[in-house]
Structures are given as structure tokens and as C-alpha cells.
Design an enzyme around this catalytic site. Sequence first.
Site, PDB file in Angstrom:
ATOM      1  N   CYS A   1      85.620 -47.577  24.381  1.00 23.31           N
ATOM      2  CA  CYS A   1      84.774 -47.375  25.565  1.00 23.31           C
ATOM      3  C   CYS A   1      83.602 -46.444  25.233  1.00 23.31           C
ATOM      4  O   CYS A   1      82.688 -46.841  24.530  1.00 23.31           O
ATOM      5  CB  CYS A   1      85.608 -46.854  26.728  1.00 23.31           C
ATOM      6  SG  CYS A   1      84.783 -47.041  28.334  1.00 23.31           S
TER       7      CYS A   1
ATOM      8  N   HIS B   1      90.420 -50.502  26.995  1.00 26.09           N
ATOM      9  CA  HIS B   1      91.445 -49.462  26.955  1.00 26.09           C
ATOM     10  C   HIS B   1      92.802 -50.147  26.784  1.00 26.09           C
ATOM     11  O   HIS B   1      92.980 -51.313  27.129  1.00 26.09           O
ATOM     12  CB  HIS B   1      91.436 -48.642  28.239  1.00 26.09           C
ATOM     13  CG  HIS B   1      90.211 -47.788  28.406  1.00 26.09           C
ATOM     14  ND1 HIS B   1      89.975 -46.662  27.650  1.00 26.09           N
ATOM     15  CD2 HIS B   1      89.153 -47.901  29.241  1.00 26.09           C
ATOM     16  CE1 HIS B   1      88.835 -46.109  28.023  1.00 26.09           C
ATOM     17  NE2 HIS B   1      88.301 -46.848  28.977  1.00 26.09           N
TER      18      HIS B   1
END
Length: 502
Positions: free
Chosen positions: A337, A436
Amino acid sequence: MARALPLMFQGTHSDAGKSIITTAFCRIFAQAGWKTAPFKSQNMSLNSYVTLDGKEIGRAQGIQAEAAGVVATTDMNPILIKPSRENESQIVLHGKPYGNMKAVAYRNEFFYKGLQVIESSLNKLMNEYDRVVIEGAGSPAEINLNDRELVNMRVARMANAPVILIGDIERGGVFASLVGTLQLLEKEDRKRVIGVIINKFRGDLSLLKPGLDWFEQYTNVPVLGVVPYMPHLHIDAEDSVRLAQLSAQKDETKDIDIAVVQYPRISNFTDIDPFFVEPDCSVRFVARAKDIGKPDVLILPGSKNTIEDLLYIRESGIGSELKRLYEQDDTAIIGICGGYQMLGQCICDPFGVETTIHHLEGLDFLPIDTTLTQDKTTVLSEGTLMFADERFQVQGYEIHMGRSAACEGYIPLIDMGGHVDGCKTEDERIFGTYFHDIFHNDSFRSHLLNEIRRKKGLVPVYDRPSYRMMRERAFDRLADCVKSYVQLDVIEQKMREFQGRV
């Protein structure tokens, strides 16, 4: 249908064990056949969870819902506060960004709106479930904040819930903190406390018994249990308090050294949790360039303020260390991310989403350019990941306020059927992704670690643990432990008496 029976856990301070005890009771009630929901009205955390409908809540409430065997919804955590910079946070309301607010503005301007949202969510859960296990935050004795608090006794009154106060004996002074908290409560709120649980106990219980007897006599509040310290639970942490407990030192008995960069605004560091259960992995969190050394894997995790954390990487010398690792060693560098965005060529913030810096050069490892946007992506994702000549079906979740565009030389990491995610170098020593939980995919994690073992001349390990199965077992282990050390029958009786349902 009768309204749910509520039970609330509050603590003498942050990290007393409220989240873990709440998780235990979610599992205990579910095992007993009660349809159970967790509830935390307001959660301050940088570890998030994405619901099935693509909304963002605190990770602890998502995990508690899993422990209860129910689908997580935003009603279980209607307000999420995500610190983004000094004295300022992003307010997430029912899973979507509401805006950035400073602490004083939140307290003065948001209170009544927050109160309305909380009451609506709580009522919905109380009407749809048999049991609602409510978690407080910090301490109910924050007398400077209690006139406008939204998460402790005000919620207990709203739900008409009995309260169990949790004290952490590991920190020391548990009786002083329990007695002090009780004495600072308003008289009517003190009547809600049906008992206390002492948490994280190590040692001989007989040595604690005189203190327990004194406490009950002095306060007239029963001790409902003394729960032992439970190591290696492998249940996701709520917030960054846990980071202080993690080692910065390599375990020399383990074959694979994994270093995780701990920048100031680190978020969703639970992505790393599966490596803690691997028998050959040493995981350490590093905040200084001199501590990096020569890891086999270096991970840049998520960030709540990518630009400020990228500046930290540059100014701390960690950026120079990353280049050294790539040029001189055989380290694999992975970005998740915000960490993925940092590995690119540049990050643009034309709308001032994070800072007043509108353009910042990236670390220039991957051919992507990132633009921060005013809308947030929150979605559960899946696709096919290509790595080391193998294909892996992977699942994860995305939470990001940015879009990354491919530049010349771009090689995608994950095929999502119609579009792609992530990027990797041709030699696959560096890759990044918005996914994630990418390491929660057992087959991919196993292959990644065994590729590292092969490069080091070590025999692959094929009997690696299933992280998801271990977490399910951890829920049962936690519930079994708590059931063994707390007076469940007394708690059940007091819950019913409190609601007049004897």
C-alpha cells in the site's frame, strides 16, 4: 424478539486487554449458541478491516466479528479515527471518510453528530442480536474529557449495559489503578461495574489472593477472574501500542531475517503477522538506518501519511540503505500500500490530501507514478499473482487514497481479471502491491519463503502452518482460557439481574 443482553468491558488504561477479552467473550457467547455482535462506538486505530460491502472499520471489531462467527458491519464500529499527522486525524464515519479534523474541532463540532450515529448503530445491533459485547477505550476516568466522551460510560448508559473493569497486572500497580478508576467514576456509573477482571497475570495465584480479598472488602466490587498472560495468540492487534513490544533484534536461531520499516505513521502492520508463526522466520521492526543490517526480506508496510513517512525514510538514511541492499546484497524489498507507493518514481498530492507538498520524488525502484486522490478505495480484492514462475490465487483488501499509473518498463504483479494490481522488477527482487493481507495467503507466503531458502542454499520447508486455521484455533484457545479463569456463571447471572431478566 427481546433486545440483546449487553455486556461492556472497560479498562483502567489503554492496552489493559479490553480488545482481547472482548474477543474472548464474542467467541464464548457464540459457542453457547447466542448470536453475538461486538461493538465499539469510537475506535482510534491505524489498523483497519474492510467489510464485505467495502467499508472500513477498526480491525479489532472485524476480528471480534470473526470470533463471533458473524459478518462484520460498520454498525459494529460506526466511528473510526485514523491519526494522519500531529493533532489531526481522518474521521471515518460508517466506513467512509467524513473529513480530517483536529482534536479540538472533533470534540466541539462532531460530538452531537457522533452521538446520534452511535445510538443508531447500537440500537440496530441490540435489535438484531442476542448478545452485544461492547468495548470501551482508554479509561472511563478521564475526568478532563468525560463531559463529551463517546466511548465509555456514556455508551454503557445508552445500552443500559453492566460493566466489567479490566486491570493489567503486568504493568504493576493493578490494585491502585482499579481502586483509583472506581473512585473517580460518578456514583451512578460506579453502580454499573458488576466486577473486575485482572488480566495478564504471571506467577503463583496464592500470592495474589490477599490482594484480591483486600480489594473486594475495600471496594465491595467482586473480582470475577484473574486471566493469565497468554503468549503467541496470533490474533490481530488493535493499534500501534503493540509495536513497542516487538523486537528490533534478529533472532539468530532463525534462518530467514525479515526487517519491517517502522515509520512514524505506520498502519495495517498486521500484514506482517503470518511471518510470526513461521518456524524459520525472525521478524524485527526497525526505525533507524543503522539497525537494518542485511535482512533477507525488507518490508515497507502501509502508511497513514505516505508523503511524511517517505520524507522520514529519506531524512533518516533508510532510503540510502535500501539502495545499498539492492545493489550490494540479495535482499528482497516489498512494499504494501503506502510502502508500494514509496517504491515508485513520484507521489503527487494535488489536493493536499496528506500535506502541502504537491510533488515528491519516490525511491525510484518501481516504474509507477502515484497521485493521491480525495476519494478512498476500500474493497475486498482477489486475483492471480505471478511469482517465480508460479501462479497463486490470492485474496486481500485495499484501503488507499491514491492511484498508481504504470510507466515504461512496468510489469504487473497481480492479474485481477480486466485490470491489474502491483508492480515488480524483472528479477522479482522488488515488488509492491495495494493488497493488504497478501502474506495471509499460505501458498504464496510458503513459496516466497522457500525461494529465499533456496537462494541461501537451504532446504525448503513444506509443512508450513495455515495462518487462517491458526487464527481460528487461537479464538478457541483464547475462549477456553478465559472460561477457565473467570466466573462465567456469575457474569451471566449479573447480566440478567442488571436487565431484570432473572
